[in-house]
Design a protein around this motif. Sequence first.
Motif, PDB file in Angstrom:
ATOM      1  N   GLY A   1      -2.427   5.371  -0.247  1.00  0.00           N
ATOM      2  CA  GLY A   1      -3.473   4.371  -0.061  1.00  0.00           C
ATOM      3  C   GLY A   1      -3.753   3.492  -1.262  1.00  0.00           C
ATOM      4  O   GLY A   1      -4.715   2.719  -1.247  1.00  0.00           O
TER       5      GLY A   1
ATOM      6  N   SER B   1      -4.272   2.793   8.475  1.00  0.00           N
ATOM      7  CA  SER B   1      -5.011   3.716   9.319  1.00  0.00           C
ATOM      8  C   SER B   1      -4.040   4.772   9.837  1.00  0.00           C
ATOM      9  O   SER B   1      -3.122   4.448  10.598  1.00  0.00           O
ATOM     10  CB  SER B   1      -5.660   2.975  10.490  1.00  0.00           C
ATOM     11  OG  SER B   1      -6.161   3.900  11.437  1.00  0.00           O
TER      12      SER B   1
ATOM     13  N   VAL C   1      -3.452   0.331  -3.317  1.00  0.00           N
ATOM     14  CA  VAL C   1      -3.108  -1.043  -2.941  1.00  0.00           C
ATOM     15  C   VAL C   1      -2.773  -1.857  -4.178  1.00  0.00           C
ATOM     16  O   VAL C   1      -3.487  -1.800  -5.180  1.00  0.00           O
ATOM     17  CB  VAL C   1      -4.264  -1.710  -2.173  1.00  0.00           C
ATOM     18  CG1 VAL C   1      -3.957  -3.177  -1.892  1.00  0.00           C
ATOM     19  CG2 VAL C   1      -4.519  -0.969  -0.875  1.00  0.00           C
TER      20      VAL C   1
ATOM     21  N   SER D   1      -4.569  -2.536   4.112  1.00  0.00           N
ATOM     22  CA  SER D   1      -5.180  -1.243   4.417  1.00  0.00           C
ATOM     23  C   SER D   1      -4.287  -0.512   5.410  1.00  0.00           C
ATOM     24  O   SER D   1      -3.397  -1.105   6.026  1.00  0.00           O
ATOM     25  CB  SER D   1      -6.581  -1.422   4.989  1.00  0.00           C
ATOM     26  OG  SER D   1      -6.536  -2.165   6.198  1.00  0.00           O
TER      27      SER D   1
ATOM     28  N   THR E   1      -5.737  -8.530   1.341  1.00  0.00           N
ATOM     29  CA  THR E   1      -5.798  -7.106   1.052  1.00  0.00           C
ATOM     30  C   THR E   1      -5.083  -6.329   2.138  1.00  0.00           C
ATOM     31  O   THR E   1      -4.980  -6.788   3.283  1.00  0.00           O
ATOM     32  CB  THR E   1      -7.243  -6.611   0.906  1.00  0.00           C
ATOM     33  OG1 THR E   1      -7.232  -5.277   0.380  1.00  0.00           O
ATOM     34  CG2 THR E   1      -7.979  -6.621   2.245  1.00  0.00           C
TER      35      THR E   1
ATOM     36  N   ILE F   1       0.854  -1.182   0.000  1.00  0.00           N
ATOM     37  CA  ILE F   1       0.000   0.000   0.000  1.00  0.00           C
ATOM     38  C   ILE F   1       0.887   1.228   0.000  1.00  0.00           C
ATOM     39  O   ILE F   1       1.824   1.340   0.802  1.00  0.00           O
ATOM     40  CB  ILE F   1      -0.975  -0.015   1.200  1.00  0.00           C
ATOM     41  CG1 ILE F   1      -1.969   1.142   1.110  1.00  0.00           C
ATOM     42  CG2 ILE F   1      -0.247  -0.012   2.540  1.00  0.00           C
ATOM     43  CD1 ILE F   1      -3.169   0.990   2.036  1.00  0.00           C
TER      44      ILE F   1
END
Length: 122
Positions: A54, A72, A56, A70, A68, A50
């Motif tokens: 953001g 934060s 991916v 992600s 996947t 990533i």
Amino acid sequence: LQLVESEGGLVQPGGSLRLSCAPVGSILDNYAIGWFRQVPGGERELVSCISSSGIVSTYPDSVKGRFTTSRSSIENRVYLQMTSLKPEDTGIYYCASRWNSCRRESQLFEQWGQGTQVTVSS
């Protein structure tokens, strides 16, 4: 930038596991984070990455649709969500960082976590 992965573990085939990657004393916002997998006798293979913005990327066909990544900013962490796990997903998983954008080559990543073992077995 020092990185720490969460603990992996033993998962049954078909199960799910989420790994996290956290920095020590720094902020991840400007870094791309890649998740690599290494099996015994094999090289580290990028499974997902990533970018700082953001975006991916998921690379091996064997994990597309199942893994996947992600991130934060609030939690200052990057996650690898793995679902429908298979025995061939077994390996040591590493997170690694590089500035801003993803690249597939492991040598282009600068900082590495210590790795965490994921074993998929019944």
